[in-house]
Design an enzyme around this catalytic site. Structure first.
Site, PDB file in Angstrom:
ATOM      1  N   ASN A   7      32.184  47.839  44.068  1.00 19.89           N
ATOM      2  CA  ASN A   7      33.587  48.228  43.925  1.00 19.89           C
ATOM      3  C   ASN A   7      33.787  48.771  42.511  1.00 19.89           C
ATOM      4  OD1 ASN A   7      36.430  48.060  43.271  1.00 19.89           O
ATOM      5  ND2 ASN A   7      36.694  46.833  45.113  1.00 19.89           N
ATOM      6  N   ASP A   9      36.662  49.926  41.229  1.00 18.98           N
ATOM      7  CA  ASP A   9      38.078  49.921  40.837  1.00 18.98           C
ATOM      8  C   ASP A   9      38.274  49.787  39.335  1.00 18.98           C
ATOM      9  OD1 ASP A   9      38.775  50.082  43.493  1.00 18.98           O
ATOM     10  OD2 ASP A   9      39.545  48.038  43.648  1.00 18.98           O
ATOM     11  N   HIS A  10      37.499  48.877  38.710  1.00 17.61           N
ATOM     12  CA  HIS A  10      37.795  48.547  37.319  1.00 17.61           C
ATOM     13  C   HIS A  10      37.240  49.556  36.316  1.00 17.61           C
ATOM     14  CE1 HIS A  10      40.076  45.181  38.458  1.00 17.61           C
ATOM     15  NE2 HIS A  10      39.076  44.597  39.077  1.00 17.61           N
ATOM     16  N   ARG A  18      44.419  54.059  29.107  1.00 14.66           N
ATOM     17  CA  ARG A  18      44.740  55.121  28.157  1.00 14.66           C
ATOM     18  C   ARG A  18      45.392  56.335  28.809  1.00 14.66           C
ATOM     19  NH1 ARG A  18      42.097  54.775  23.090  1.00 14.66           N
ATOM     20  NH2 ARG A  18      43.242  56.697  22.636  1.00 14.66           N
ATOM     21  N   HIS A  43      39.771  50.337  46.208  1.00 17.36           N
ATOM     22  CA  HIS A  43      41.034  49.849  46.761  1.00 17.36           C
ATOM     23  C   HIS A  43      42.144  50.789  46.302  1.00 17.36           C
ATOM     24  CE1 HIS A  43      43.938  46.149  47.286  1.00 17.36           C
ATOM     25  NE2 HIS A  43      44.386  47.250  47.879  1.00 17.36           N
ATOM     26  N   ARG A  45      45.601  51.090  46.048  1.00 14.28           N
ATOM     27  CA  ARG A  45      46.783  50.240  46.126  1.00 14.28           C
ATOM     28  C   ARG A  45      48.053  51.086  46.185  1.00 14.28           C
ATOM     29  NH1 ARG A  45      45.622  44.644  44.261  1.00 14.28           N
ATOM     30  NH2 ARG A  45      47.883  44.443  44.350  1.00 14.28           N
ATOM     31  N   ARG A  49      47.576  51.284  40.612  1.00 13.01           N
ATOM     32  CA  ARG A  49      47.306  50.719  39.282  1.00 13.01           C
ATOM     33  C   ARG A  49      45.931  51.092  38.751  1.00 13.01           C
ATOM     34  NH1 ARG A  49      47.104  44.268  40.375  1.00 13.01           N
ATOM     35  NH2 ARG A  49      49.191  44.769  41.177  1.00 13.01           N
ATOM     36  N   HIS A  50      45.005  51.437  39.622  1.00 12.22           N
ATOM     37  CA  HIS A  50      43.691  51.873  39.140  1.00 12.22           C
ATOM     38  C   HIS A  50      43.204  53.106  39.908  1.00 12.22           C
ATOM     39  CE1 HIS A  50      42.666  49.113  42.382  1.00 12.22           C
ATOM     40  NE2 HIS A  50      42.831  48.040  41.647  1.00 12.22           N
ATOM     41  N   GLU A  70      39.349  50.013  50.738  1.00 12.13           N
ATOM     42  CA  GLU A  70      40.214  48.843  50.881  1.00 12.13           C
ATOM     43  C   GLU A  70      41.667  49.299  50.811  1.00 12.13           C
ATOM     44  OE1 GLU A  70      39.197  45.975  47.921  1.00 12.13           O
ATOM     45  OE2 GLU A  70      37.409  45.313  48.989  1.00 12.13           O
ATOM     46  N   THR A 100      44.776  40.389  41.313  1.00 11.94           N
ATOM     47  CA  THR A 100      43.773  40.819  42.274  1.00 11.94           C
ATOM     48  C   THR A 100      44.128  40.177  43.604  1.00 11.94           C
ATOM     49  OG1 THR A 100      41.380  40.951  42.714  1.00 11.94           O
ATOM     50  CG2 THR A 100      42.202  38.894  41.753  1.00 11.94           C
ATOM     51  N   THR A 101      43.458  40.566  44.664  1.00 12.46           N
ATOM     52  CA  THR A 101      43.770  40.025  45.981  1.00 12.46           C
ATOM     53  C   THR A 101      43.625  38.516  45.968  1.00 12.46           C
ATOM     54  OG1 THR A 101      42.913  42.061  46.960  1.00 12.46           O
ATOM     55  CG2 THR A 101      43.231  40.196  48.433  1.00 12.46           C
ATOM     56  N   GLU A 151      35.390  40.671  56.681  1.00 13.36           N
ATOM     57  CA  GLU A 151      34.842  40.399  55.356  1.00 13.36           C
ATOM     58  C   GLU A 151      35.356  39.035  54.929  1.00 13.36           C
ATOM     59  OE1 GLU A 151      35.118  41.864  50.719  1.00 13.36           O
ATOM     60  OE2 GLU A 151      35.213  43.403  52.291  1.00 13.36           O
ATOM     61  N   HIS A 191      34.493  38.939  47.041  1.00 13.20           N
ATOM     62  CA  HIS A 191      35.590  38.552  46.161  1.00 13.20           C
ATOM     63  C   HIS A 191      35.128  37.466  45.192  1.00 13.20           C
ATOM     64  CE1 HIS A 191      39.759  38.960  44.934  1.00 13.20           C
ATOM     65  NE2 HIS A 191      39.698  37.680  44.618  1.00 13.20           N
ATOM     66  N   GLY A 192      35.056  37.857  43.929  1.00 11.65           N
ATOM     67  CA  GLY A 192      34.731  36.922  42.861  1.00 11.65           C
ATOM     68  C   GLY A 192      33.250  36.670  42.674  1.00 11.65           C
ATOM     69  N   GLY A 213      32.449  43.812  42.520  1.00 14.05           N
ATOM     70  CA  GLY A 213      32.983  44.778  41.580  1.00 14.05           C
ATOM     71  C   GLY A 213      33.119  44.274  40.169  1.00 14.05           C
ATOM     72  N   HIS A 214      34.054  43.358  39.944  1.00 11.67           N
ATOM     73  CA  HIS A 214      34.425  42.967  38.579  1.00 11.67           C
ATOM     74  C   HIS A 214      33.237  42.481  37.765  1.00 11.67           C
ATOM     75  CE1 HIS A 214      36.125  40.369  35.394  1.00 11.67           C
ATOM     76  NE2 HIS A 214      37.035  41.312  35.348  1.00 11.67           N
TER      77      HIS A 214
END
Length: 242
Positions: A7, A9-10, A18, A43, A45, A49-50, A70, A100-101, A151, A191-192, A213-214
Protein backbone atom coordinates in the site's frame (compact mmCIF):
# COMPACT_ATOMS: atom_id res chain seq x y z
CA UNK A 1 3.24 -18.48 0.91
CA UNK A 2 0.95 -15.47 0.54
CA UNK A 3 1.93 -12.80 -1.94
CA UNK A 4 2.98 -9.33 -0.83
CA UNK A 5 0.93 -6.32 -1.87
CA UNK A 6 2.27 -2.90 -0.94
CA UNK A 7 0.00 0.00 0.00
CA UNK A 8 1.64 3.23 -1.18
CA UNK A 9 -0.86 5.62 0.43
CA UNK A 10 1.71 7.13 2.77
CA UNK A 11 4.04 8.11 -0.04
CA UNK A 12 1.13 10.40 -0.92
CA UNK A 13 0.79 11.49 2.70
CA UNK A 14 4.33 12.88 2.52
CA UNK A 15 3.57 14.59 -0.78
CA UNK A 16 0.35 16.16 0.47
CA UNK A 17 2.13 17.58 3.54
CA UNK A 18 3.77 20.12 1.21
CA UNK A 19 1.14 20.20 -1.51
CA UNK A 20 3.68 19.53 -4.24
CA UNK A 21 4.37 16.74 -6.71
CA UNK A 22 6.94 14.70 -4.78
CA UNK A 23 7.22 11.97 -3.75
CA UNK A 24 5.05 10.39 -6.42
CA UNK A 25 3.11 7.22 -5.42
CA UNK A 26 3.09 6.11 -9.05
CA UNK A 27 6.90 6.07 -9.07
CA UNK A 28 6.86 4.32 -5.70
CA UNK A 29 4.57 1.60 -7.05
CA UNK A 30 7.08 0.87 -9.81
CA UNK A 31 9.90 0.52 -7.30
CA UNK A 32 7.77 -1.85 -5.18
CA UNK A 33 7.03 -4.05 -8.17
CA UNK A 34 10.68 -4.18 -9.21
CA UNK A 35 11.55 -5.18 -5.63
CA UNK A 36 9.18 -8.14 -5.83
CA UNK A 37 5.75 -6.94 -4.71
CA UNK A 38 2.97 -8.84 -6.44
CA UNK A 39 0.34 -6.13 -6.02
CA UNK A 40 -0.18 -2.43 -5.37
CA UNK A 41 -2.87 -1.13 -3.02
CA UNK A 42 -4.22 2.42 -2.72
CA UNK A 43 -7.13 3.84 -0.75
CA UNK A 44 -9.01 6.59 -2.57
CA UNK A 45 -10.70 8.26 0.37
CA UNK A 46 -13.64 10.64 0.08
CA UNK A 47 -11.60 13.45 1.63
CA UNK A 48 -8.61 12.77 -0.68
CA UNK A 49 -6.21 13.13 2.25
CA UNK A 50 -3.48 11.23 0.43
CA UNK A 51 -4.20 9.36 -2.83
CA UNK A 52 -5.69 11.60 -5.53
CA UNK A 53 -7.80 10.80 -8.59
CA UNK A 54 -4.75 11.47 -10.79
CA UNK A 55 -2.82 8.80 -8.89
CA UNK A 56 -5.30 5.99 -9.41
CA UNK A 57 -5.69 6.82 -13.10
CA UNK A 58 -1.94 6.68 -13.69
CA UNK A 59 -1.58 3.57 -11.55
CA UNK A 60 -4.24 1.83 -13.62
CA UNK A 61 -2.08 2.53 -16.68
CA UNK A 62 1.27 1.56 -15.16
CA UNK A 63 0.85 -1.19 -12.55
CA UNK A 64 2.07 -4.47 -14.03
CA UNK A 65 1.03 -6.80 -11.20
CA UNK A 66 -2.41 -6.21 -9.62
CA UNK A 67 -4.04 -2.94 -8.62
CA UNK A 68 -6.31 -3.16 -5.58
CA UNK A 69 -8.41 -0.05 -4.95
CA UNK A 70 -9.53 0.30 -1.34
CA UNK A 71 -12.67 2.39 -1.09
CA UNK A 72 -15.80 3.19 0.84
CA UNK A 73 -19.10 2.04 -0.59
CA UNK A 74 -20.22 5.51 -1.66
CA UNK A 75 -21.66 6.62 -4.99
CA UNK A 76 -18.78 8.87 -6.12
CA UNK A 77 -16.01 6.34 -5.51
CA UNK A 78 -18.05 3.45 -6.89
CA UNK A 79 -18.45 5.41 -10.14
CA UNK A 80 -14.69 6.05 -10.31
CA UNK A 81 -13.94 2.36 -9.77
CA UNK A 82 -16.38 1.30 -12.48
CA UNK A 83 -14.72 3.74 -14.88
CA UNK A 84 -11.13 2.78 -14.02
CA UNK A 85 -11.69 -0.97 -13.68
CA UNK A 86 -8.91 -1.86 -11.22
CA UNK A 87 -8.10 -5.55 -10.96
CA UNK A 88 -9.98 -5.65 -7.68
CA UNK A 89 -11.55 -3.41 -5.09
CA UNK A 90 -11.63 -3.78 -1.33
CA UNK A 91 -14.62 -2.21 0.36
CA UNK A 92 -13.71 -0.74 3.74
CA UNK A 93 -15.47 1.35 6.40
CA UNK A 94 -14.42 4.98 6.34
CA UNK A 95 -14.77 7.80 8.87
CA UNK A 96 -13.77 11.38 8.18
CA UNK A 97 -11.88 11.91 11.45
CA UNK A 98 -10.09 8.56 11.73
CA UNK A 99 -6.32 8.43 11.33
CA UNK A 100 -6.59 5.06 9.61
CA UNK A 101 -9.26 2.41 9.15
CA UNK A 102 -10.38 1.50 12.65
CA UNK A 103 -12.08 -1.86 12.15
CA UNK A 104 -13.78 -4.21 9.79
CA UNK A 105 -16.80 -3.55 7.63
CA UNK A 106 -20.19 -4.45 9.13
CA UNK A 107 -21.42 -6.56 6.25
CA UNK A 108 -24.53 -7.71 8.10
CA UNK A 109 -25.86 -4.18 8.64
CA UNK A 110 -25.01 -3.05 5.09
CA UNK A 111 -26.07 -6.15 3.18
CA UNK A 112 -28.44 -4.47 0.72
CA UNK A 113 -26.02 -1.71 -0.34
CA UNK A 114 -23.10 -4.09 -0.56
CA UNK A 115 -25.00 -6.59 -2.65
CA UNK A 116 -25.89 -3.82 -5.13
CA UNK A 117 -22.29 -2.58 -5.45
CA UNK A 118 -20.85 -6.08 -5.73
CA UNK A 119 -23.30 -6.86 -8.52
CA UNK A 120 -22.14 -3.76 -10.44
CA UNK A 121 -18.48 -4.63 -9.97
CA UNK A 122 -18.99 -8.24 -10.99
CA UNK A 123 -20.76 -7.13 -14.17
CA UNK A 124 -17.72 -4.95 -14.94
CA UNK A 125 -15.30 -7.83 -14.35
CA UNK A 126 -13.91 -6.39 -11.11
CA UNK A 127 -13.26 -8.75 -8.19
CA UNK A 128 -14.56 -7.58 -4.81
CA UNK A 129 -13.00 -8.08 -1.40
CA UNK A 130 -14.63 -7.08 1.88
CA UNK A 131 -12.40 -5.89 4.73
CA UNK A 132 -13.86 -7.59 7.81
CA UNK A 133 -12.99 -8.52 11.35
CA UNK A 134 -12.19 -12.24 11.85
CA UNK A 135 -15.78 -13.09 12.74
CA UNK A 136 -17.84 -16.08 11.58
CA UNK A 137 -21.06 -14.10 11.08
CA UNK A 138 -19.31 -11.46 8.96
CA UNK A 139 -17.72 -14.21 6.87
CA UNK A 140 -21.10 -15.81 6.21
CA UNK A 141 -22.61 -12.43 5.33
CA UNK A 142 -19.70 -11.74 2.94
CA UNK A 143 -20.44 -15.00 1.15
CA UNK A 144 -24.14 -14.21 0.90
CA UNK A 145 -23.67 -10.74 -0.62
CA UNK A 146 -21.47 -12.18 -3.36
CA UNK A 147 -17.92 -11.20 -2.42
CA UNK A 148 -15.05 -13.11 -4.00
CA UNK A 149 -12.55 -12.29 -1.25
CA UNK A 150 -12.48 -11.29 2.37
CA UNK A 151 -9.54 -9.38 3.80
CA UNK A 152 -9.17 -10.23 7.47
CA UNK A 153 -8.42 -7.28 9.74
CA UNK A 154 -5.15 -7.97 11.56
CA UNK A 155 -5.05 -4.72 13.53
CA UNK A 156 -5.97 -6.09 16.95
CA UNK A 157 -3.38 -8.84 16.57
CA UNK A 158 -0.69 -6.29 15.71
CA UNK A 159 -1.69 -3.89 18.49
CA UNK A 160 -1.92 -6.51 21.25
CA UNK A 161 -0.36 -5.36 24.51
CA UNK A 162 0.99 -8.76 25.58
CA UNK A 163 1.70 -12.21 24.17
CA UNK A 164 -1.43 -13.80 25.62
CA UNK A 165 -3.63 -11.23 23.94
CA UNK A 166 -1.68 -11.54 20.70
CA UNK A 167 -2.06 -15.33 20.72
CA UNK A 168 -5.80 -14.97 21.21
CA UNK A 169 -6.11 -12.56 18.29
CA UNK A 170 -3.90 -14.75 16.11
CA UNK A 171 -6.10 -17.78 16.67
CA UNK A 172 -9.20 -15.77 15.74
CA UNK A 173 -7.54 -14.84 12.43
CA UNK A 174 -6.36 -18.41 11.87
CA UNK A 175 -9.83 -19.85 12.50
CA UNK A 176 -11.52 -17.18 10.38
CA UNK A 177 -9.15 -17.80 7.47
CA UNK A 178 -9.92 -21.51 7.51
CA UNK A 179 -13.66 -20.94 7.80
CA UNK A 180 -13.72 -18.45 4.92
CA UNK A 181 -11.66 -20.79 2.75
CA UNK A 182 -13.96 -23.72 3.51
CA UNK A 183 -16.97 -21.62 2.48
CA UNK A 184 -15.37 -20.91 -0.88
CA UNK A 185 -14.11 -17.38 -0.25
CA UNK A 186 -10.59 -16.33 -1.14
CA UNK A 187 -8.70 -14.89 1.81
CA UNK A 188 -6.37 -11.91 2.16
CA UNK A 189 -5.24 -10.19 5.35
CA UNK A 190 -3.84 -6.86 6.42
CA UNK A 191 -3.73 -3.78 8.63
CA UNK A 192 -0.92 -2.90 11.00
CA UNK A 193 1.40 -5.71 9.92
CA UNK A 194 5.09 -4.93 10.37
CA UNK A 195 8.47 -6.63 10.39
CA UNK A 196 7.75 -8.32 13.72
CA UNK A 197 4.17 -9.47 13.21
CA UNK A 198 4.00 -10.52 9.56
CA UNK A 199 5.76 -13.89 9.55
CA UNK A 200 3.27 -15.61 11.83
CA UNK A 201 0.29 -14.42 9.78
CA UNK A 202 2.06 -15.40 6.55
CA UNK A 203 2.31 -18.97 7.85
CA UNK A 204 -1.49 -19.38 7.85
CA UNK A 205 -2.03 -21.64 4.81
CA UNK A 206 -5.37 -20.21 3.64
CA UNK A 207 -4.21 -16.62 3.12
CA UNK A 208 -3.35 -15.62 -0.46
CA UNK A 209 -2.13 -12.05 -0.01
CA UNK A 210 -0.94 -9.68 2.69
CA UNK A 211 -1.60 -5.96 2.25
CA UNK A 212 1.11 -3.95 4.00
CA UNK A 213 1.81 -0.25 3.80
CA UNK A 214 2.77 1.92 6.75
CA UNK A 215 5.54 -0.31 8.09
CA UNK A 216 7.23 -0.55 4.70
CA UNK A 217 7.03 3.19 3.99
CA UNK A 218 8.36 3.95 7.49
CA UNK A 219 11.26 1.54 7.01
CA UNK A 220 11.95 3.06 3.59
CA UNK A 221 12.81 6.37 5.27
CA UNK A 222 15.93 4.65 6.65
CA UNK A 223 16.90 2.01 4.08
CA UNK A 224 15.13 3.02 0.87
CA UNK A 225 11.91 1.66 -0.61
CA UNK A 226 13.49 -1.15 -2.62
CA UNK A 227 15.26 -2.56 0.44
CA UNK A 228 12.20 -2.10 2.67
CA UNK A 229 10.05 -4.15 0.30
CA UNK A 230 12.69 -6.87 0.04
CA UNK A 231 12.99 -7.07 3.83
CA UNK A 232 9.22 -7.49 4.15
CA UNK A 233 9.29 -10.22 1.52
CA UNK A 234 11.95 -11.93 3.63
CA UNK A 235 9.53 -11.88 6.57
CA UNK A 236 6.97 -13.69 4.43
CA UNK A 237 9.55 -16.16 3.13
CA UNK A 238 10.52 -17.04 6.69
CA UNK A 239 6.99 -18.32 7.23
CA UNK A 240 7.81 -21.22 4.93
CA UNK A 241 10.53 -22.30 7.33
CA UNK A 242 8.39 -22.28 10.47
Amino acid sequence: MPQLAINVDHISTIRQARGGAEPDPVHAAGICELAGAKGIVVHLREDRRHIQDRDVRLLRQTVKTRLNLEMANVKEIVAIALDLKPDMITLVPEKRKELTTEGGLDVISNEKKLRKTISKMSSAGISVSLFIDPDAEQIQASLEVGATYVELHTGRYCDAENEKERDQEFHLIEQAAELAFEKGLRVNAGHGLDYRTTTRIAAIPFIEELSIGHAVIARAAFVGLDQAVREMQDCIDRAGRI
